[in-house]
Design a protein around this motif. Sequence first.
Motif, PDB file in Angstrom:
ATOM      1  N   SER A   1       0.864  -1.178   0.000  1.00 24.94           N
ATOM      2  CA  SER A   1       0.000   0.000   0.000  1.00 24.94           C
ATOM      3  C   SER A   1       0.896   1.222   0.000  1.00 24.94           C
ATOM      4  N   LYS A   2       0.526   2.237  -0.759  1.00 21.83           N
ATOM      5  CA  LYS A   2       1.277   3.492  -0.780  1.00 21.83           C
ATOM      6  C   LYS A   2       0.759   4.386   0.346  1.00 21.83           C
TER       7      LYS A   2
ATOM      8  N   ASP B   1       6.172   2.601   0.771  1.00 17.59           N
ATOM      9  CA  ASP B   1       5.469   1.373   0.416  1.00 17.59           C
ATOM     10  C   ASP B   1       5.328   0.569   1.700  1.00 17.59           C
TER      11      ASP B   1
END
Length: 87
Positions: A7-8, A13
């Motif tokens: 997930s950003k 990250d």
Amino acid sequence: LWERMVSKVGGLDVLRAGFPDPERPVSSARTAQLLAFARDHYKAVCVDLPGMGDRSSLEALRVSKTIVLVTTAEVASVYMAGRMLEG
């Protein structure tokens, strides 16, 4: 595949661990593989370990170049950190 797993969050990250499953413990060999992949693709890797003495935690510490121990003032956390340093 990796891009779909992370997930950003801002410029980071984040690979989420999910929920622990006592029937499927994380192996130290798989932890080493994951960290080797991350080291090859990132300048720095941060790992939030589940606890002191856990085999996957010990493997993460073993393959680390730099370790920063963050703990709380809770007596149990400080005690466990001391035990880990003793060997």
